[in-house]
Design an enzyme around this catalytic site. Sequence first.
Site, short mmCIF file in Angstrom:
data_model
loop_
_atom_site.label_atom_id
_atom_site.label_comp_id
_atom_site.label_asym_id
_atom_site.label_seq_id
_atom_site.Cartn_x
_atom_site.Cartn_y
_atom_site.Cartn_z
CB SER A 153 39.20 36.27 42.41
OG SER A 153 38.84 35.43 41.35
N1 SAH Z 1 36.07 36.67 37.75
C1 SAH Z 1 34.98 36.08 38.45
C2 SAH Z 1 35.42 34.84 39.19
C3 SAH Z 1 34.49 33.70 38.95
S1 SAH Z 1 35.04 32.12 39.48
C4 SAH Z 1 34.30 37.09 39.36
O1 SAH Z 1 34.77 38.25 39.43
O2 SAH Z 1 33.30 36.76 39.97
C5 SAH Z 1 35.44 31.35 37.95
C6 SAH Z 1 34.31 31.11 37.00
O3 SAH Z 1 34.84 30.37 35.90
C7 SAH Z 1 33.14 30.29 37.54
O4 SAH Z 1 31.96 31.04 37.46
C8 SAH Z 1 33.11 29.07 36.62
O5 SAH Z 1 31.79 28.62 36.33
C9 SAH Z 1 33.78 29.60 35.38
N2 SAH Z 1 34.32 28.59 34.46
C10 SAH Z 1 34.97 27.43 34.75
N3 SAH Z 1 35.28 26.80 33.61
C11 SAH Z 1 34.84 27.57 32.57
C12 SAH Z 1 34.86 27.44 31.15
N4 SAH Z 1 35.40 26.38 30.52
N5 SAH Z 1 34.31 28.44 30.40
C13 SAH Z 1 33.74 29.52 31.00
N6 SAH Z 1 33.68 29.69 32.33
C14 SAH Z 1 34.22 28.72 33.12
#
Ligand code: SAH
Length: 216
Positions: A60
Amino acid sequence: MDSARVRERMVALLARQGVSDPQVLAAMGRVERHRFVDSALANQAYEDTSLPIGLGQTISKPGVVARMLELLREPWVGSGQPLGRVLEIGTGCGYQAAVLSALAGEVYSMERLRGLHEKARENLRPFRLANLHLLLGDGMAGYPKGAPYAAIIAAAGGEALPTTWIDQLAPGGRLVAPVCQPNGAQALTVVDKTPTGIVQRFLEPVLFVPLKSGVA
Ligand code: SAH
């Protein structure tokens, strides 16, 4: 890269954008975001942009991370109490989890994609954050073993908030997550578990990767 200097500039930009919680700004100034992205993208790590982290997912924007963490901490600011246990859905590359670990007592961070869960583990190893627990699993079910949580934060947006998240929130707890609105656009959502019931507010529009079910 003189990353301390560029982080200072990033923090100054976040403050100009309206982030005022000194603890959030300090934590964002400490965590080296360039260590969480591909080395080819490291020179963009302190710009206010989201960047690809593999498997179709993104880290993000710093502005969005700071905004969400400020909202998450808001009920505790001025209360004199520290923010306790926090559940993060969507570890991704682990960046936001590292910032959170500076702001909360314990952090449980769940990721559904094994490749990213492992990447986050590798990225986070040098930081030696003893209060951060990485979990591989479907965050739609929350993580009952760590419940109740003072706060829950999601980095992926679904059609509706899973009721398990609300169930796992402690009394007085707060949830911050992107949620799809009836028109299909995502909005940042804050849910408070108050003594008189659940209070939900929709804030500004946001754009997050979709919340998906199952582990892959
Ligand atoms: N906070 C993270 C942002 C990652 S993007 C950072 O700093 O990099 C969001 C993430 O949520 C993705 O990696 C995706 O695979 C994950 N995601 C989506 N649905 C999910 C679920 N049901 N349980 C766990 N992770 C999930």
